[in-house]
Design an enzyme around this catalytic site. Structure first.
Site, PDB file in Angstrom:
ATOM      1  CG  HIS A 149      -1.910   0.970   1.408  1.00 33.93           C
ATOM      2  ND1 HIS A 149      -1.653   2.260   1.808  1.00 33.93           N
ATOM      3  CD2 HIS A 149      -3.246   0.887   1.208  1.00 33.93           C
ATOM      4  CE1 HIS A 149      -2.808   2.925   1.857  1.00 33.93           C
ATOM      5  NE2 HIS A 149      -3.787   2.122   1.495  1.00 33.93           N
ATOM      6  CG  ASP A 178       0.541  -2.581   6.271  1.00 30.70           C
ATOM      7  OD1 ASP A 178      -0.403  -2.718   7.079  1.00 30.70           O
ATOM      8  OD2 ASP A 178       0.425  -1.943   5.213  1.00 30.70           O
ATOM      9  CD  GLN A 207      -6.711  -4.408   4.188  1.00 30.74           C
ATOM     10  OE1 GLN A 207      -7.700  -5.112   4.406  1.00 30.74           O
ATOM     11  NE2 GLN A 207      -6.804  -3.114   3.964  1.00 30.74           N
ATOM     12  CE  LYS A 228      -7.101  -0.261   6.382  1.00 31.95           C
ATOM     13  NZ  LYS A 228      -7.973   0.403   5.408  1.00 31.95           N
ATOM     14  CB  CYS A 259      -3.710   3.334  -1.473  1.00 35.88           C
ATOM     15  SG  CYS A 259      -4.903   4.601  -1.098  1.00 35.88           S
TER      16      CYS A 259
END
Lengths: 414, 148
Positions: free
Chosen positions: A131, A208, A211, A234, A372
């Site tokens: 991203h 990261d 998600q 999220k 993104c």
């Protein structure tokens, strides 16, 4: 063989949906079908109630006042930190830094750890599926330091090329930053292995987790990653709050990110002594309500259990993959073997933006665009894709409506 | 299909999307590039200008049905118009796609097919991208214009 009653391990989706008031809404007169969970998730009533309770009964500034409300606010905020530490299986609560979200967490690491360790001629390794939030902070650091950004490639299916990754690591590699789950493809990356390979060369790894955290249990000690980041919104929590996990020894050894109140032990015009972890990285009044709300969101998913959530989402993904593959002219982008609940696709002769508008009128909310991930779109050779992203409250019936709406798109355009 | 969708994706728009007119480059003219960061739409508008009159107009690029059809119809319509006339047309076109539903519709001839865009605020940028790019090309600014 003894059979275990399925109900004990199955998610009761009907009752889960009752927990989310927004799912009762209509969109353009149709029942809302929310399939944009990779962008943000909806909030259960327990999170909304927790925010109201905080502002009704506990609101004050934290770590400052001696009065009752300040103690309540501090207790609630620090309790949320403990909840987040347990959620990630961190070794210590002080390894949890509250930030605005994943973006701020990565910037924090780039601007503190990165500025200490990355110099001219050094290298930072990221992957082609990152991203923008896990590209640009490193690019800024590399530009400032005269360092080089190296990119791990992927297969056409969307799996990282681990052999190429291994070959990219060298004497000048100072940090590896990689996404746990791709927001645009759904690929679940083999983080344990990625960390092992980097650690064998003494290189730290930032993961990261934006998600990942709503869909799978995360154990930062088992992964052995050095930094792990996620955004509260999220994982069914409020916006404007997120978490940076970092190994205490690494966080201790680098300078603060921003200066201000709360991050100091003592200040004079000659010299400032910084506070201990985690406060060293939390300058200014934090998003207290956000932290407290995030704590409630984490407790909510923990109570449902990731075994149940995972099984439900895997079923939905398999069902959705079959349904979409049956649509003429539709091509899924992202078909890696290990994949989370992302259905990213292109439809022959129809721009994703037009797909999004027509689906919206059917009550179906999806994301269309580059997600993104412009470098990834370039790798895929498409300007944009349409993306349906799943969460624990989605159902097979909703997938059926999605497939039906896509058939309508074809009626208009083909 | 709902009536709002019918109004957005009119047959004329679908036709120009499928078979865009003036989808070519113009050698020895001016051009400007337009970019919509939201959806990644990217198009280049080419102009041949004599005096203050647009002799020829064309475009290339990729985008959604609304932005492609808008570029296609625009390049047809501005041919033969002066730069000032094209600019005035852009202003009327912009009012057409952003006015509130109650406001009366300005008759813009062929361009009136875009009246449905007003019910889709997210798509206004798609419809106006070509026009912003045209303006940049007439200004002969050699830069990428963005709808942001």
């Amino acid at each position: 063989m003894t059979s275990i009653p399925l109900t004990r391990t199955e998610l009761d989706v009907r009752s889960v949906r009752e927990d989310f008031p927004i799912l009762r809404a209509l969109a353009h007169g149709k029942p809302l079908i929310y399939l944009d969970n990779a962008a943000t998730t909806q909030k259960p009533q327990v999170v909304l109630d927790r925010l109201v309770r905080y502002y009704t009964h506990e609101n004050a500034n934290v770590h400052r006042g001696v009065h009752l409300l300040s103690e309540r606010a501090t207790d609630a905020y620090e309790e949320a930190r403990k909840t987040a530490a347990r959620f990630l299986h961190a070794a210590e609560t002080q390894e949890i830094i509250f930030v605005r979200g994943t973006t701020e967490a990565i910037n924090l690491v780039a601007q503190t750890y990165g500025r200490v360790h990355v110099g001219a001629g050094d290298e930072v390794v990221i992957t082609v599926m990152e991203h923008h939030s896990n590209i640009v902070p490193w690019q800024m650091l590399c530009d400032e330091r005269g360092a080089r950004l190296r990119i791990v490639p992927m297969t056409d299916e969307g799996a990282l090329r681990i052999d190429s990754y291994e070959a990219l690591l060298g004497d000048r590699t100072r940090i590896v930053a990689v996404t746990h789950v791709s927001n645009a493809l759904g690929t679940v990356n083999p983080i344990r292995r990625i960390v092992e390979i980097a650690h064998a060369r003494g290189i730290p790894v930032l993961v990261d987790g934006a998600q990942a955290v709503a869909h799978t249990a995360v154990d930062v000690q088992a992964l052995d990653c050095d930094f792990y980041t996620f955004s509260g919104h999220k994982v069914f929590g409020p916006t404007g709050i997120g978490v940076l996990y970092g190994k205490a020894a690494l966080l201790d050894a680098v300078p603060p990110y921003q200066g201000g109140g709360d991050m100091i032990r003592s200040v004079s015009f000659e010299r400032t002594l910084y506070n201990v972890l985690p406060y060293k990285f939390e300058a200014g009044t934090p998003n207290i309500a956000g932290g407290v709300g995030l704590g409630a969101a984490i407790e909510y998913v923990e109570a449902l259990g990731f075994d149940r959530i995972g099984a439900h989402e895997r079923d939905l993904l398999a069902y959705g993959t079959r349904a979409l593959e049956g649509i003429p002219g539709l091509r899924l982008t992202g078909t890696a073997g290990d994949k989370g609940g992302i259905l990213s696709f292109v439809l022959d002769g129809v721009h994703p933006h037009d797909v999004g508008t027509i689906l919206d009128r059917e009550g179906v909310a999806i994301r269309t665009g580059h997600h993104c991930c412009q470098p990834l779109m370039a790798r895929l050779g498409v300007p944009a894709t349409s993306r349906a992203s799943l969460a624990l409250y989605n159902t097979r019936a909703e997938i059926d409506v999605l497939a039906g709406a896509l058939a309508k798109v074809r009626e208009v355009f083909v | 299909m709902s009536s709002a969708l019918d109004e957005l994706y009119q047959e004329v728009i679908l036709d120009h999307n499928r078979r865009p007119r003036n989808f070519r480059t113009i050698e020895e003219g001016r051009h400007a590039e337009g970019y919509n960061p939201l959806c990644g739409d990217r198009l280049t508008v080419y102009l041949r200008i004599q005096g203050d009159r647009i002799q020829d107009a064309s475009f290339q690029g990729s985008g959604c049905a609304i932005s492609k059809a808008s570029a296609s119809l625009m390049t047809d319509i501005v041919k033969g118009k002066t730069i000032a006339e094209a600019e005035a047309l852009f202003e009327r076109f912009h009012r057409l796609i952003t006015r509130s539903v109650e406001d009366p519709v300005d008759d813009l001839g062929k361009l009136s097919v875009f009246a449905g865009v007003r019910q889709y605020p997210a798509r206004v940028k798609c419809a106006s991208l070509a026009w912003h790019t045209l303006r940049a090309a007439t200004d002969a600014r050699n830069e990428v214009v963005s709808t942001e």
